[in-house]
Scaffold this motif. Structure first.
Motif, PDB file in Angstrom:
ATOM      1  N   ASP A   1     -17.634 -15.759  -8.228  1.00 14.14           N
ATOM      2  CA  ASP A   1     -16.779 -16.820  -7.708  1.00 14.14           C
ATOM      3  C   ASP A   1     -17.586 -17.681  -6.741  1.00 14.14           C
ATOM      4  O   ASP A   1     -18.046 -17.209  -5.702  1.00 14.14           O
ATOM      5  CB  ASP A   1     -15.578 -16.188  -7.007  1.00 14.14           C
ATOM      6  CG  ASP A   1     -14.490 -17.193  -6.659  1.00 14.14           C
ATOM      7  OD1 ASP A   1     -14.811 -18.387  -6.509  1.00 14.14           O
ATOM      8  OD2 ASP A   1     -13.331 -16.776  -6.525  1.00 14.14           O
ATOM      9  N   PHE A   2     -17.742 -18.976  -7.083  1.00 12.43           N
ATOM     10  CA  PHE A   2     -18.546 -19.884  -6.271  1.00 12.43           C
ATOM     11  C   PHE A   2     -17.744 -20.618  -5.192  1.00 12.43           C
ATOM     12  O   PHE A   2     -18.235 -21.583  -4.618  1.00 12.43           O
ATOM     13  CB  PHE A   2     -19.237 -20.926  -7.160  1.00 12.43           C
ATOM     14  CG  PHE A   2     -20.269 -20.354  -8.081  1.00 12.43           C
ATOM     15  CD1 PHE A   2     -21.240 -19.494  -7.608  1.00 12.43           C
ATOM     16  CD2 PHE A   2     -20.270 -20.682  -9.429  1.00 12.43           C
ATOM     17  CE1 PHE A   2     -22.197 -18.969  -8.454  1.00 12.43           C
ATOM     18  CE2 PHE A   2     -21.230 -20.167 -10.286  1.00 12.43           C
ATOM     19  CZ  PHE A   2     -22.189 -19.309  -9.803  1.00 12.43           C
ATOM     20  N   GLU A   3     -16.511 -20.212  -4.970  1.00 15.64           N
ATOM     21  CA  GLU A   3     -15.625 -20.814  -3.961  1.00 15.64           C
ATOM     22  C   GLU A   3     -15.120 -22.174  -4.415  1.00 15.64           C
ATOM     23  O   GLU A   3     -13.918 -22.443  -4.384  1.00 15.64           O
ATOM     24  CB  GLU A   3     -16.330 -20.939  -2.598  1.00 15.64           C
ATOM     25  CG  GLU A   3     -15.450 -21.529  -1.513  1.00 15.64           C
ATOM     26  CD  GLU A   3     -16.219 -21.974  -0.283  1.00 15.64           C
ATOM     27  OE1 GLU A   3     -15.719 -22.865   0.445  1.00 15.64           O
ATOM     28  OE2 GLU A   3     -17.317 -21.416  -0.030  1.00 15.64           O
ATOM     29  N   ALA A   4     -16.032 -23.085  -4.810  1.00 15.63           N
ATOM     30  CA  ALA A   4     -15.653 -24.423  -5.269  1.00 15.63           C
ATOM     31  C   ALA A   4     -15.296 -24.354  -6.755  1.00 15.63           C
ATOM     32  O   ALA A   4     -16.149 -24.546  -7.621  1.00 15.63           O
ATOM     33  CB  ALA A   4     -16.792 -25.416  -5.039  1.00 15.63           C
ATOM     34  N   GLN A   5     -14.040 -24.044  -7.026  1.00 13.82           N
ATOM     35  CA  GLN A   5     -13.567 -23.879  -8.398  1.00 13.82           C
ATOM     36  C   GLN A   5     -12.245 -24.623  -8.572  1.00 13.82           C
ATOM     37  O   GLN A   5     -11.477 -24.804  -7.623  1.00 13.82           O
ATOM     38  CB  GLN A   5     -13.345 -22.389  -8.711  1.00 13.82           C
ATOM     39  CG  GLN A   5     -14.531 -21.491  -8.444  1.00 13.82           C
ATOM     40  CD  GLN A   5     -15.536 -21.481  -9.581  1.00 13.82           C
ATOM     41  OE1 GLN A   5     -15.595 -22.417 -10.364  1.00 13.82           O
ATOM     42  NE2 GLN A   5     -16.328 -20.434  -9.684  1.00 13.82           N
TER      43      GLN A   5
ATOM     44  N   LEU B   1     -26.611 -22.000  -3.262  1.00 15.64           N
ATOM     45  CA  LEU B   1     -26.434 -22.851  -4.439  1.00 15.64           C
ATOM     46  C   LEU B   1     -27.023 -24.236  -4.189  1.00 15.64           C
ATOM     47  O   LEU B   1     -27.180 -24.671  -3.055  1.00 15.64           O
ATOM     48  CB  LEU B   1     -24.947 -22.982  -4.775  1.00 15.64           C
ATOM     49  CG  LEU B   1     -24.195 -21.666  -5.033  1.00 15.64           C
ATOM     50  CD1 LEU B   1     -22.697 -21.921  -5.077  1.00 15.64           C
ATOM     51  CD2 LEU B   1     -24.672 -21.025  -6.324  1.00 15.64           C
TER      52      LEU B   1
ATOM     53  N   ASN C   1     -27.292 -28.215  -3.912  1.00 16.19           N
ATOM     54  CA  ASN C   1     -26.494 -29.402  -3.603  1.00 16.19           C
ATOM     55  C   ASN C   1     -27.359 -30.622  -3.880  1.00 16.19           C
ATOM     56  O   ASN C   1     -28.220 -30.979  -3.076  1.00 16.19           O
ATOM     57  CB  ASN C   1     -26.027 -29.393  -2.144  1.00 16.19           C
ATOM     58  CG  ASN C   1     -25.247 -30.654  -1.791  1.00 16.19           C
ATOM     59  OD1 ASN C   1     -24.771 -31.364  -2.678  1.00 16.19           O
ATOM     60  ND2 ASN C   1     -25.114 -30.935  -0.503  1.00 16.19           N
TER      61      ASN C   1
ATOM     62  N   CYS D   1     -21.997 -20.724  -0.623  1.00 13.16           N
ATOM     63  CA  CYS D   1     -20.574 -20.476  -0.818  1.00 13.16           C
ATOM     64  C   CYS D   1     -20.164 -19.236  -0.021  1.00 13.16           C
ATOM     65  O   CYS D   1     -20.970 -18.342   0.223  1.00 13.16           O
ATOM     66  CB  CYS D   1     -20.264 -20.294  -2.304  1.00 13.16           C
ATOM     67  SG  CYS D   1     -21.036 -18.870  -3.094  1.00 13.16           S
TER      68      CYS D   1
ATOM     69  N   CYS E   1     -18.600 -25.184 -13.815  1.00 12.07           N
ATOM     70  CA  CYS E   1     -19.667 -24.587 -13.018  1.00 12.07           C
ATOM     71  C   CYS E   1     -19.499 -25.084 -11.588  1.00 12.07           C
ATOM     72  O   CYS E   1     -18.616 -25.889 -11.318  1.00 12.07           O
ATOM     73  CB  CYS E   1     -21.053 -24.968 -13.548  1.00 12.07           C
ATOM     74  SG  CYS E   1     -21.166 -26.673 -14.078  1.00 12.07           S
ATOM     75  N   GLN E   2     -20.336 -24.576 -10.684  1.00 13.41           N
ATOM     76  CA  GLN E   2     -20.255 -25.098  -9.311  1.00 13.41           C
ATOM     77  C   GLN E   2     -20.594 -26.582  -9.359  1.00 13.41           C
ATOM     78  O   GLN E   2     -21.533 -26.991 -10.023  1.00 13.41           O
ATOM     79  CB  GLN E   2     -21.173 -24.303  -8.392  1.00 13.41           C
ATOM     80  CG  GLN E   2     -22.654 -24.600  -8.478  1.00 13.41           C
ATOM     81  CD  GLN E   2     -23.119 -25.630  -7.454  1.00 13.41           C
ATOM     82  OE1 GLN E   2     -22.335 -26.177  -6.665  1.00 13.41           O
ATOM     83  NE2 GLN E   2     -24.402 -25.905  -7.484  1.00 13.41           N
TER      84      GLN E   2
END
Length: 413
Positions: free
Chosen positions: A64-68, A98, A100, A111, A247-248
């Motif tokens: 889980d990349f948080e930004a989903q 990750l 940016n 994340c 994806c992220q």
């Protein structure tokens, strides 16, 4: 060297079922790398059908990349509930480093960063796995480092199979994972859709030969099996089937789909803006070409050479980012000096530049304009993270200590 495609009198659905059966025959420990996307959803449905038929339980790894998308999280929960009695769920929420690609001021983000908990896009789900659940895990590891280490850990010293739902048609990199000929000795019984990754774990690519249309044929044929509804919204937004990916959202390639959050899930979009530097401006300008993003044809200012323009761009960057690119450019220049280039030309034929067959200062300018932090356009690669290096150091010291203890026991004997 790459292999040549060979077509057979067998549809991809039946071929995939046979591959899954072979893996269940040969491996005791099996897991599914699940992303919640259309490809991994199809793979999971087919794998779980075989697992249930055999009375087997498999692990599911979801990072889980948080930004989903909220729709993706809801889909994940439906899938977990559907197969709850037959899976060992690892919903992983660890501070992972990750990319940016939206700004030079924060070229990476983490994340689930505990230091920015008040800015998290959403709360962690209940019963998720953290750093403390994996003895080898350290905050700040890269995704590419975490996955093979997790596979080796899960193997428990026995041969394990990890199902990865990639398709060869998606990119040359994914095609190479299947078709390169230097995999001899790294496959299960010479099945090209298998690859040895660590001492005990193998990657399995069950749907490598599927096309996008095959994925949606499956979903149409089995409407009772859930799929991620975010794709339905992407379709309504006019996104081509080939461009519908999850994806992220802040990576070098993924940033081109960042604008979709604004349309599909506005409540998530506003949290993304606050969470990651450059999200708003990146979404606005990433569809542009030219100097704005470095895509396609770029131009230099009047009275500038590509070399002077490159130096001008470097001067506008934060000191840390400038030092990073300067180090990588020196490495690039040195490499071409070793190949016989006494001077790096200002520009080369564009065909040679695009194929990375000739150096030029224009290529370095394009790297800066694209915000290509790891200089992949110059043929360079991303190094191991500091967290991974720390992990390797810890493991080396641990192994050394164990060797010393073993030696002492032998001496006493």
């Amino acid at each position: 060297m790459l292999g040549i495609k060979k077509y057979r009198d067998e549809n991809v659905f039946d071929a995939t079922k046979k591959r899954i059966e072979i893996v269940f025959d040969k491996f005791e420990r099996i897991y599914i790398a699940f992303s919640g996307g259309k490809d991994s959803t199809v793979a999971m449905h087919m794998i779980m059908e075989e697992a249930i038929k055999r009375g087997r339980k498999v692990a599911v790894l979801y990072i889980d990349f948080e930004a989903q998308y909220k729709d993706t999280i809801d889909h994940m929960e439906r899938m977990v509930a559907l197969y709850r009695d037959h899976i060992d769920m690892h919903w992983v929420c660890v501070p992972m480093r990750l990319r940016n690609a939206l700004t030079n001021y924060e070229p990476q983000w983490i994340c689930w960063d505990e230091d920015k908990k008040d800015l998290w896009i959403r709360d962690k789900p209940l019963n998720c796995k953290g750093v403390s659940d994996y003895p080898w895990c350290l905050p700040g590891m890269e995704f590419e480092e975490f996955v093979p280490l997790w596979g080796e850990w899960y193997s428990q010293g026995r041969a394990s199979a990890g199902f990865i739902a990639i398709r060869a048609d998606e990119s040359l990199h994914r095609y190479c994972a299947i078709a390169t000929w230097d995999k001899v000795g790294l496959m299960v019984d010479n099945y090209r859709w298998t690859t040895k990754v660590t001492k005990h774990s193998y990657n399995i690519y069950p749907i490598y030969d599927w096309k996008t249309e095959d994925i949606w044929r499956y979903h149409a044929k089995y409407p009772d099996k859930p799929h991620n509804p975010i794709y339905d919204k992407m379709q309504m937004a006019g996104v081509k089937l080939s461009q519908q990916r999850l994806c992220q959202p802040f990576g070098d390639d993924q940033r081109r789909g960042l604008w979709l959050y604004h349309i599909l899930e506005p409540e998530t979009w506003y949290k993304l803006i606050a969470r990651v530097n450059g999200a708003n401006s990146g979404a606005i300008y990433i569809q542009e070409n030219g100097n704005m993003t470095g895509y396609n044809k770029i131009t230099k200012p009047e009275n500038h050479t590509w070399r002077s323009f490159c130096n001008l761009l470097l001067k506008t960057m934060p000191p840390k980012t400038r030092e990073h690119y300067t180090f990588r450019f020196r490495k690039f220049i040195s490499g071409w000096h070793d190949r016989g280039y006494i001077e790096i030309p200002d520009e080369a034929p564009i065909e040679l530049e695009n194929k990375q067959w000739a150096p030029s200062w224009r290529r370095m300018c394009k790297t800066l304009l694209r915000n290509d932090y790891w200089c992949k356009g110059l043929g360079q690669t991303q190094p191991k993270s500091e967290a991974y290096i720390r992990f390797r150091t810890i493991m080396h010291e641990k192994n050394l200590k164990m060797s010393e203890m073993q030696y002492a026991l032998e001496e006493e004997a």
